[in-house]
Design an enzyme around this catalytic site. Sequence first.
Site, PDB file in Angstrom:
ATOM      1  N   GLY A 284     107.426 -31.806  88.312  1.00  0.00           N
ATOM      2  CA  GLY A 284     107.633 -31.724  86.864  1.00  0.00           C
ATOM      3  C   GLY A 284     107.938 -30.290  86.461  1.00  0.00           C
ATOM      4  O   GLY A 284     107.075 -29.419  86.598  1.00  0.00           O
TER       5      GLY A 284
ATOM      6  N   ASN B   8     102.990 -22.127  74.094  1.00  0.00           N
ATOM      7  CA  ASN B   8     102.013 -23.108  73.609  1.00  0.00           C
ATOM      8  C   ASN B   8     101.100 -22.544  72.521  1.00  0.00           C
ATOM      9  O   ASN B   8     100.275 -23.278  71.994  1.00  0.00           O
ATOM     10  CB  ASN B   8     101.196 -23.729  74.752  1.00  0.00           C
ATOM     11  CG  ASN B   8     100.046 -22.853  75.204  1.00  0.00           C
ATOM     12  OD1 ASN B   8     100.238 -21.665  75.416  1.00  0.00           O
ATOM     13  ND2 ASN B   8      98.870 -23.432  75.351  1.00  0.00           N
TER      14      ASN B   8
ATOM     15  N   THR C 153     102.153 -28.168  71.166  1.00  0.00           N
ATOM     16  CA  THR C 153     102.150 -29.039  72.344  1.00  0.00           C
ATOM     17  C   THR C 153     103.386 -29.937  72.353  1.00  0.00           C
ATOM     18  O   THR C 153     104.319 -29.726  71.563  1.00  0.00           O
ATOM     19  CB  THR C 153     100.811 -29.805  72.474  1.00  0.00           C
ATOM     20  OG1 THR C 153     100.783 -30.461  73.740  1.00  0.00           O
ATOM     21  CG2 THR C 153     100.593 -30.809  71.357  1.00  0.00           C
TER      22      THR C 153
ATOM     23  N   ASP D  66      99.135 -21.948  78.905  1.00  0.00           N
ATOM     24  CA  ASP D  66      98.811 -23.170  79.668  1.00  0.00           C
ATOM     25  C   ASP D  66      98.631 -22.839  81.143  1.00  0.00           C
ATOM     26  O   ASP D  66      97.664 -23.266  81.782  1.00  0.00           O
ATOM     27  CB  ASP D  66      99.958 -24.177  79.574  1.00  0.00           C
ATOM     28  CG  ASP D  66      99.880 -25.052  78.339  1.00  0.00           C
ATOM     29  OD1 ASP D  66      98.821 -25.078  77.680  1.00  0.00           O
ATOM     30  OD2 ASP D  66     100.884 -25.716  78.033  1.00  0.00           O
TER      31      ASP D  66
ATOM     32  N   LYS E 286     107.152 -27.417  72.984  1.00  0.00           N
ATOM     33  CA  LYS E 286     106.882 -26.167  73.710  1.00  0.00           C
ATOM     34  C   LYS E 286     108.140 -25.361  74.023  1.00  0.00           C
ATOM     35  O   LYS E 286     108.081 -24.134  74.094  1.00  0.00           O
ATOM     36  CB  LYS E 286     106.118 -26.475  75.006  1.00  0.00           C
ATOM     37  CG  LYS E 286     104.695 -26.915  74.763  1.00  0.00           C
ATOM     38  CD  LYS E 286     103.924 -27.126  76.054  1.00  0.00           C
ATOM     39  CE  LYS E 286     102.498 -27.558  75.745  1.00  0.00           C
ATOM     40  NZ  LYS E 286     101.650 -27.644  76.940  1.00  0.00           N
TER      41      LYS E 286
END
Lengths: 252, 252
Positions: free
Chosen positions: A121, A81, A56, A97, A60
């Site tokens: 993001g 991940n 995490t 993810d 990553k």
Amino acid sequence: MGEPIAQVRAPMVFNRLFAEAGLDARMVAFQVGPEHLKMALDGLYHLANLDGLIVTVPHKIAILPLLAELAPMAARSGAVNIIKRRPQGGWIGEMVDGLGFAEGLRSAGHDVAGRRVLIVGAGGAGVAIAFALALHGCGEISVYDVDRRRAAALVDRLQADGRAATIAASPDPAGFPVAINATPVGMKPDDPLPFDVTRVDAGALVAEVIMKPRETRLIELARAQGNPTVLGERMLDYQAPFVLDFFGIRRH
Amino acid sequence: MGEPIAQVRAPMVFNRLFAEAGLDARMVAFQVGPEHLKMALDGLYHLANLDGLIVTVPHKIAILPLLAELAPMAARSGAVNIIKRRPQGGWIGEMVDGLGFAEGLRSAGHDVAGRRVLIVGAGGAGVAIAFALALHGCGEISVYDVDRRRAAALVDRLQADGRAATIAASPDPAGFPVAINATPVGMKPDDPLPFDVTRVDAGALVAEVIMKPRETRLIELARAQGNPTVLGERMLDYQAPFVLDFFGIRRH
């Protein structure tokens, strides 16, 4: 493996699954800072009873050069991940993810097929979500990131994969049937909103990647104004089958 | 941390203690082969939430050059079974196997004060037990090992520490009020006996370091002929307070 780790929920989720499956397995959190990633990973490779790791923040993407091989979603996303040891040596990484996030949306009754999506993001989470939603047949993906080069890199990647994608000039969610926060903005109590929730279309879905707090201010405000919402915890809860598959764990 | 690890009981014992103490802590087994010890330890050093390790076969002596400091019983014994990170960097190691073993005897009502002791096996366990029993005021310690140099090294160490000690020419337990198996002989079903149990004096104590099987053939035979016995599991059960002290864990 990450830093910080106080917020991670994966050990609780997976230890429950391991117990249900009757497995003699345990997940524990490993706190590893970015400057120690290579040393830690080299050492962990020599724990013969360690099957693999969930990776995490902040590793990553940084972990990529330390891996011997990338599985399909990781290769597309440029981030991982989960990693496991290969029979022939070295680590192989995959990125689930996004698969978990997309499955979390689908299982909550939100079909993204053909719908335009705003992703705010373009870090590890944003990249993974973009490729997974594309697999689920979503419409054009608009990407916003305060680091415009990062947004451009994701858009280039999506286009190279044959997906419709554009850079968003601002994080304005107006006009999008799906608006997703894929930034860490909202983890701290005094964080600003990742985007202006009052600008979300009526009926549009607001989804979150943050798991702690369980309900971010973005989620609270979106719900208060009548928008459907999806919590970050679904991304983890619904990626469990993909993780277990990757580690070759059969469930009852 | 050891190899093999299938037999280790420490995680069960300590996870129960952690739970009772309300600690957010977990012990898991790490399987590490001798050729990977340095790499593994260098890597584990960078797990910021790892407080330390219990070290078992085959690393108890081999790990010494990788440590920055030895606590008192480890320095005497030339072996460690627990290590933790130092505030100023590097690992410090201690050896509490022997303290646990001696406390296991004492709490079972066996006072070694002034009594001659035969220790068969001068590896990590034998060394630790010898120094701990010496602390408890036992009489002369006779040491037997198939590797005579190893027995001689332990006797030299004990004598340098001001203790009465001799090399035993054979593992014959006759004449000793206390006879201890500190070898791994007895772990496998078809192992020979570490010493001739029929030669043990009437009333003499027979003690074992092996924890799996819980009752070795040595223990069964000694008990069958009426000798008092102490199982290997007591060494672990009674070292818990010393381990918790070392890690600065206060118990209720």
